[in-house]
Design a protein around this motif. Structure first.
Motif, short mmCIF file in Angstrom:
data_model
loop_
_atom_site.label_atom_id
_atom_site.label_comp_id
_atom_site.label_asym_id
_atom_site.label_seq_id
_atom_site.Cartn_x
_atom_site.Cartn_y
_atom_site.Cartn_z
N ARG A 45 5.61 -7.55 -5.49
CA ARG A 45 6.25 -6.75 -4.26
C ARG A 45 4.82 -6.16 -3.90
O ARG A 45 4.09 -5.59 -4.51
CB ARG A 45 7.14 -5.76 -4.58
CG ARG A 45 7.88 -5.15 -3.44
CD ARG A 45 9.05 -4.36 -3.49
NE ARG A 45 10.13 -5.23 -4.34
CZ ARG A 45 11.21 -4.62 -4.37
NH1 ARG A 45 11.56 -3.36 -4.09
NH2 ARG A 45 12.15 -5.25 -4.98
N GLU A 46 4.49 -6.41 -2.51
CA GLU A 46 3.52 -5.55 -2.11
C GLU A 46 3.60 -4.96 -0.80
O GLU A 46 4.57 -5.22 -0.06
CB GLU A 46 2.39 -6.87 -1.68
CG GLU A 46 2.93 -7.93 -0.40
CD GLU A 46 1.86 -8.88 -0.24
OE1 GLU A 46 0.86 -8.90 -0.59
OE2 GLU A 46 2.27 -9.49 0.76
N LEU A 47 2.84 -3.84 -0.45
CA LEU A 47 2.87 -3.28 0.93
C LEU A 47 2.48 -4.01 1.99
O LEU A 47 1.68 -4.99 2.09
CB LEU A 47 2.01 -1.93 0.88
CG LEU A 47 1.93 -1.14 1.64
CD1 LEU A 47 1.62 0.36 1.58
CD2 LEU A 47 0.80 -1.43 2.95
N VAL A 48 3.59 -3.91 3.01
CA VAL A 48 3.22 -4.48 4.36
C VAL A 48 2.86 -3.33 5.30
O VAL A 48 1.73 -3.45 5.95
CB VAL A 48 4.64 -5.18 4.91
CG1 VAL A 48 4.17 -5.74 6.33
CG2 VAL A 48 5.03 -6.37 4.11
N ALA A 49 3.58 -2.36 5.68
CA ALA A 49 3.37 -1.26 6.37
C ALA A 49 4.14 -0.12 6.05
O ALA A 49 5.24 -0.14 5.73
CB ALA A 49 3.41 -1.67 7.85
#
Length: 119
Positions: A45-49
């Motif tokens: 899982r990765e940060l988008v905004a």
């Protein structure tokens, strides 16, 4: 009990646009941060905004995605333009919230919504 409920998502062609929305509800003292993460198959899982007192975007979405909050309604919206196949994945609403009942801060997640960008 704090809940994050997402709406939006779906299937779109390359270059298209989608809007995701998320509403926080429950016994909240304050929302300290709110935004979006995503997870593609086989990836972390990765940060988008995410918005706190400032806004942090992933480099891969800068200039294409815009995150906004409505503090009065406890909502966060992600406007996604110029979508690419690599933007596909499950998008999760994120909130770092102080519970009115427990008086503690913790991270809350929405249930996730699928975004698929076809080439």
């Amino acid at each position: 009990q704090v809940q994050l409920v997402e709406s939006g998502g779906g299937l779109v062609q390359t270059g298209g646009s989608l809007t995701l929305s998320c509403a926080a509800s429950g016994s909240m003292f304050s929302i300290n941060a709110m935004g979006w993460y995503r997870q593609a198959p086989g990836k972390q899982r990765e940060l988008v905004a995410v918005m706190t007192t400032s806004t942090n975007y992933a480099d891969s979405v800068k200039g294409r995605f815009t995150v906004s909050r409505d503090n009065a309604k406890n909502t966060v919206t992600l406007q996604m333009n110029s979508l690419k196949p690599e933007d596909s994945g499950v998008y999760y609403c994120y909130g770092f919230i102080t519970s009115r009942v427990a008086g503690t801060n913790r991270v809350y997640w929405g249930q996730g919504t699928q975004v698929t960008v076809s080439s």
